[in-house]
Design an enzyme around this catalytic site. Sequence first.
Site, PDB file in Angstrom:
ATOM      1  N   LYS A  80       0.723  -1.204  -0.263  1.00  0.00           N
ATOM      2  CA  LYS A  80      -0.186  -0.068   0.162  1.00  0.00           C
ATOM      3  C   LYS A  80       1.051   1.439   0.158  1.00  0.00           C
ATOM      4  CE  LYS A  80      -3.892   2.310   2.869  1.00  0.00           C
ATOM      5  NZ  LYS A  80      -4.506   2.213   3.818  1.00  0.00           N
ATOM      6  N   SER A 156      -9.012   1.042   3.393  1.00  0.00           N
ATOM      7  CA  SER A 156      -8.634   2.442   2.661  1.00  0.00           C
ATOM      8  C   SER A 156      -7.505   2.090   1.576  1.00  0.00           C
ATOM      9  CB  SER A 156      -8.316   3.246   2.880  1.00  0.00           C
ATOM     10  OG  SER A 156      -7.225   2.372   4.087  1.00  0.00           O
ATOM     11  N   SER A 180      -9.625  -0.981   7.635  1.00  0.00           N
ATOM     12  CA  SER A 180      -8.544  -0.916   6.061  1.00  0.00           C
ATOM     13  C   SER A 180      -7.893  -2.269   5.598  1.00  0.00           C
ATOM     14  CB  SER A 180      -7.672   0.337   6.039  1.00  0.00           C
ATOM     15  OG  SER A 180      -8.022   1.229   5.850  1.00  0.00           O
TER      16      SER A 180
END
Length: 591
Positions: A80, A156, A180
Amino acid sequence: MNTSADHLSFDLFSLRQAYLDGTTTVSAVIQQSLARVKDFKSHNIWINLNAESTLMAQAKKLEDLDPHDLPLYGIPFAVKDNIDCVGLPTTAACPGFSYLPAKSAFVVQKLIDAGAVLIGKTNMDQFATGLTGTRSPEPYGICKNSINPDYISGGSSSGSAVAVALNIVSFSLGTDTAGSGRVPAGFNNIVGLKPTRGLLSCNGVVPACKSLDCVSIFSQTIAEAEYLFDIVNAYDTNDSYARNDRQALDASMTATAKLRFGVPKPEQLQYFGDPEGEALFAQTIAKLQTLGEVVEIDFQPFLEAAALLYEGPWIAERYAGIRAFIENHPEQLHPVIMEVLAGAKDKNAIAAFDALHRLQQLKRETATLLQGLSCIVVPTAPRIYRIDEVLADPIHLNSNLGYYTNYMNLLDLSALAIPAGFYKNQLPFGITLFSTALADARLLTIAKRFANEPTKTVPKPSGYQRIAVCGAHMQGLSLNPQLLELGARFYATTQTAAKYQLYALAIAPPERPGLVRDDSHGESIALEIWELPKENWAKFISNIKSPLCIGSVEMADGSWEYGFLCEPYPLGKSVAITEFGGWRNYLKNKV
């Protein structure tokens, strides 16, 4: 021999076996991964990719090594883009925030040192604020669901989850502050491990809410999540929030232990108008009842804690993490992110202390609810929305998605999201198992029973000899330095077969247990597997004195490892402690 990777599943264990069998090469796997990147370009998975020349150079270096010696040899992964990786900018999905880090995050470096190959950095809700995957501005765009691109991927950590679900990489890293690392797993039919906060280093991670952040793991199977967790679960002295109580990590759940599940009362379950989700969770409860006892609990304290995350002062902590950038470059923020953070300045110290005191009380109440339960099980998310629905109502629908997730890190809980069925439109339904801090190993064991995952044996590194330790040589205990000084590396937490008795030996300090085989009345005992360089094996065992010895120990999966055993002659003066399930649990409960 055909070494093409075209036909290969990228699940970690299959890929590792292919390397060991010589049926593929790292170069072939990387080329196939990059081809799959192109195939799914329209999903908006990536923010930055490593250059093909960089990846192929890394592949060639690995191909000069023995795949037995690296636990993640040639395994492609993604990260990420709020986690630092040398050679690639960190953007947190905000072009104006971009910077080039001087070194990789601690967890990323652990993976690379283990032989993994970083394909690139993935798309995300900007500054890790959101659960939808729709809050990434141009030029990155909205990351689309892996099964139906009209639906949200979850955020996210959207890109990290979709990259694994589409078999572009074997695993990925996300972050999880409010869900997330779980919601994207649920929406893409994969596994999402949210470890106990502070076990995985956040050194090198752009903070969302620094006191609550944790790095999460996405994988195709539960066993892979367990394997990866053992590799990256290491104390980092440079992480100010690293736990120093990790030696209490709960590994006491055996493969056959009686299970007791908690579920919210029916009136406290929420699906926001989706009857299919309600039916799917009812099916989950029915399956849990085949594995153990299911009891209804009062879910209200968890819901009250969840409300504190965005309605309470922790929104100010999100603002503080990137305050200078927000105030100097407000035009760079996604408009929904700006709206979410706008309320931060209204919070004050009085509100913060009020919330902290209330949270402490809620921690007491929820800890009481968790007593006597193997874990609590909830839907990972109440329902899944179309992208156009979320764009029309971005804050309200995002809030709905956090109904079962927002309280976890505030209450210092461990959690694991796993697949549990499908809606009629073929989108996945997922559940989350959660429990107290440091219950990560227990959740993984329970989840494997729920999913009925077949056991896969991971081949042993050729330059190392595994040894099972059940007492003072375990992580953080008094004799562990003997292993570390000889270059040993931690491999896994596991259990013996249910054929052993454990005793607290009446011998000279340090205090140590004795493991004795008992086929008739034995139980499963928690232990750790370490890998010791073969050249140091003789030196290590030469220091072992009677009544302890090295012999073959049977594991819960039927395999055998060399490990510590005990001769029977001192047992008459020793204390039987089998009931505790392991040495750590005995030490924790000893009066």
